[in-house]
Design a protein around this motif. Structure first.
Motif, PDB file in Angstrom:
ATOM      1  N   ASP A   1      15.980 -30.826 -88.913  1.00 53.31           N
ATOM      2  CA  ASP A   1      15.868 -29.761 -87.923  1.00 53.31           C
ATOM      3  C   ASP A   1      14.979 -28.596 -88.354  1.00 53.31           C
ATOM      4  O   ASP A   1      14.703 -27.707 -87.550  1.00 53.31           O
ATOM      5  N   THR A   2      14.533 -28.587 -89.605  1.00 48.32           N
ATOM      6  CA  THR A   2      13.699 -27.495 -90.111  1.00 48.32           C
ATOM      7  C   THR A   2      12.230 -27.919 -90.052  1.00 48.32           C
ATOM      8  O   THR A   2      11.862 -28.944 -90.621  1.00 48.32           O
ATOM      9  N   PRO A   3      11.390 -27.135 -89.362  1.00 45.09           N
ATOM     10  CA  PRO A   3       9.962 -27.470 -89.313  1.00 45.09           C
ATOM     11  C   PRO A   3       9.379 -27.530 -90.725  1.00 45.09           C
ATOM     12  O   PRO A   3       9.719 -26.696 -91.576  1.00 45.09           O
ATOM     13  N   SER A   4       8.496 -28.487 -90.967  1.00 45.67           N
ATOM     14  CA  SER A   4       7.981 -28.710 -92.321  1.00 45.67           C
ATOM     15  C   SER A   4       7.266 -27.485 -92.886  1.00 45.67           C
ATOM     16  O   SER A   4       7.340 -27.224 -94.080  1.00 45.67           O
ATOM     17  N   ASP A   5       6.599 -26.705 -92.038  1.00 39.32           N
ATOM     18  CA  ASP A   5       5.874 -25.541 -92.547  1.00 39.32           C
ATOM     19  C   ASP A   5       6.805 -24.387 -92.922  1.00 39.32           C
ATOM     20  O   ASP A   5       6.386 -23.404 -93.520  1.00 39.32           O
ATOM     21  N   GLN A   6       8.094 -24.492 -92.583  1.00 39.88           N
ATOM     22  CA  GLN A   6       9.078 -23.464 -92.937  1.00 39.88           C
ATOM     23  C   GLN A   6      10.093 -23.966 -93.959  1.00 39.88           C
ATOM     24  O   GLN A   6      11.043 -23.269 -94.296  1.00 39.88           O
ATOM     25  N   PHE A   7       9.869 -25.164 -94.463  1.00 41.87           N
ATOM     26  CA  PHE A   7      10.860 -25.842 -95.282  1.00 41.87           C
ATOM     27  C   PHE A   7      11.114 -25.163 -96.623  1.00 41.87           C
ATOM     28  O   PHE A   7      12.248 -24.879 -96.985  1.00 41.87           O
ATOM     29  N   TRP A   8      10.065 -24.894 -97.385  1.00 37.72           N
ATOM     30  CA  TRP A   8      10.217 -24.300 -98.719  1.00 37.72           C
ATOM     31  C   TRP A   8      10.949 -22.959 -98.622  1.00 37.72           C
ATOM     32  O   TRP A   8      11.934 -22.724 -99.308  1.00 37.72           O
ATOM     33  N   ARG A   9      10.462 -22.102 -97.745  1.00 37.84           N
ATOM     34  CA  ARG A   9      11.110 -20.793 -97.559  1.00 37.84           C
ATOM     35  C   ARG A   9      12.532 -20.956 -97.025  1.00 37.84           C
ATOM     36  O   ARG A   9      13.448 -20.255 -97.446  1.00 37.84           O
TER      37      ARG A   9
ATOM     38  N   GLU B   1       2.745 -27.857-105.119  1.00 39.44           N
ATOM     39  CA  GLU B   1       2.798 -26.434-104.804  1.00 39.44           C
ATOM     40  C   GLU B   1       3.619 -26.198-103.542  1.00 39.44           C
ATOM     41  O   GLU B   1       3.356 -26.773-102.492  1.00 39.44           O
ATOM     42  N   ARG B   2       4.644 -25.374-103.684  1.00 42.55           N
ATOM     43  CA  ARG B   2       5.559 -25.018-102.583  1.00 42.55           C
ATOM     44  C   ARG B   2       6.211 -26.243-101.946  1.00 42.55           C
ATOM     45  O   ARG B   2       6.533 -26.254-100.764  1.00 42.55           O
ATOM     46  N   SER B   3       6.406 -27.269-102.730  1.00 42.23           N
ATOM     47  CA  SER B   3       7.006 -28.504-102.222  1.00 42.23           C
ATOM     48  C   SER B   3       8.517 -28.504-102.361  1.00 42.23           C
ATOM     49  O   SER B   3       9.077 -27.843-103.230  1.00 42.23           O
ATOM     50  N   VAL B   4       9.140 -29.291-101.499  1.00 44.31           N
ATOM     51  CA  VAL B   4      10.565 -29.572-101.582  1.00 44.31           C
ATOM     52  C   VAL B   4      10.694 -31.091-101.571  1.00 44.31           C
ATOM     53  O   VAL B   4      10.275 -31.749-100.628  1.00 44.31           O
ATOM     54  N   VAL B   5      11.254 -31.639-102.654  1.00 39.51           N
ATOM     55  CA  VAL B   5      11.368 -33.077-102.810  1.00 39.51           C
ATOM     56  C   VAL B   5      12.823 -33.492-102.628  1.00 39.51           C
ATOM     57  O   VAL B   5      13.717 -32.955-103.298  1.00 39.51           O
ATOM     58  N   LEU B   6      13.054 -34.426-101.738  1.00 38.55           N
ATOM     59  CA  LEU B   6      14.378 -35.014-101.567  1.00 38.55           C
ATOM     60  C   LEU B   6      14.537 -36.116-102.598  1.00 38.55           C
ATOM     61  O   LEU B   6      13.723 -37.037-102.665  1.00 38.55           O
TER      62      LEU B   6
ATOM     63  N   ASN C   1       7.880 -31.558 -97.072  1.00 42.44           N
ATOM     64  CA  ASN C   1       7.134 -30.553 -96.317  1.00 42.44           C
ATOM     65  C   ASN C   1       5.622 -30.660 -96.451  1.00 42.44           C
ATOM     66  O   ASN C   1       4.922 -29.666 -96.360  1.00 42.44           O
ATOM     67  N   GLN C   2       5.097 -31.866 -96.612  1.00 42.61           N
ATOM     68  CA  GLN C   2       3.641 -32.051 -96.621  1.00 42.61           C
ATOM     69  C   GLN C   2       3.240 -32.978 -95.481  1.00 42.61           C
ATOM     70  O   GLN C   2       2.949 -34.157 -95.676  1.00 42.61           O
TER      71      GLN C   2
END
Length: 186
Positions: free
Chosen positions: A155-163, A26-31, A46-47
């Motif tokens: 450089d992107t904080p994990s809690d702001q990654f998906w958005r 949920e709301r994940s971004v996978v590299l 982002n977890q």
């Protein structure tokens, strides 16, 4: 929505659709670290956990955050970085981004402070898809595929990654970035 899904390659990001319905993603971004006909290996960006690398590796003394890379083999440790000059045997994912490498060198660099969370991210577990599985999920529109760069990843904080990923994509994706987790609460 854009109906064309670009082919998946190493360095792509798989962005979970807002209503994927899978609590693991949920709301994940996978590299995507490795994609081939045999399957796909990736790491959720982002977890972040409440643990640090020093909590799981005995001879690490720095408080480097630890992330959940995915639901598979959560007793394994994986890492990405942008410092191949410090770490031998690194595997290039894309320009400026590397995966794995000599772990003794990693530990030494982390303890010396020459490798920090600005240049490396550590994960327990990983995300994996067997042959054809990811392609099936893409056909079902479970993931949005996009490109990125190493700077954005670190450089992107994990809690702001998906958005942040969706906003960078612009257009229709920028609107998706603001969807609530549960639309009934809107």
């Amino acid at each position: 929505m854009n109906t064309h899904t670009p082919p998946v390659t190493n360095g792509n990001l798989l962005v979970a659709e807002p209503f994927l319905g899978d609590s693991n993603f949920e709301r994940s971004v996978v590299l995507v670290c490795e994609h081939s006909e045999a399957g796909t290996f990736g790491l959720v960006m982002n977890q972040q956990t409440n643990l640090h690398l020093s909590d799981v590796i005995e001879d690490i003394y720095a408080d480097v955050p630890l992330f959940v890379g995915g639901p598979v083999q959560q007793n394994t440790l994986h890492f990405i970085h942008r410092r191949p000059d410090l770490i031998d045997n690194s595997i290039r994912i894309m320009e400026g981004l590397f995966w794995s490498g000599d772990f003794d060198e990693i530990k030494r660099a982390v303890n010396l402070g020459t490798l920090t969370e600005r240049d490396a991210r550590f994960f327990v577990g990983y995300s994996g898809w067997s042959e054809g599985q990811l392609e099936d999920e893409l056909e079902q529109k479970a993931w949005i595929v996009t490109r990125t760069d190493a700077d954005f990843l670190f450089d992107t904080p994990s809690d702001q990654f998906w958005r942040g990923v969706l906003k960078r994509m612009g257009g229709e994706y920028k609107a998706i970035a603001n969807y609530p987790v549960d639309p009934r609460l809107n």
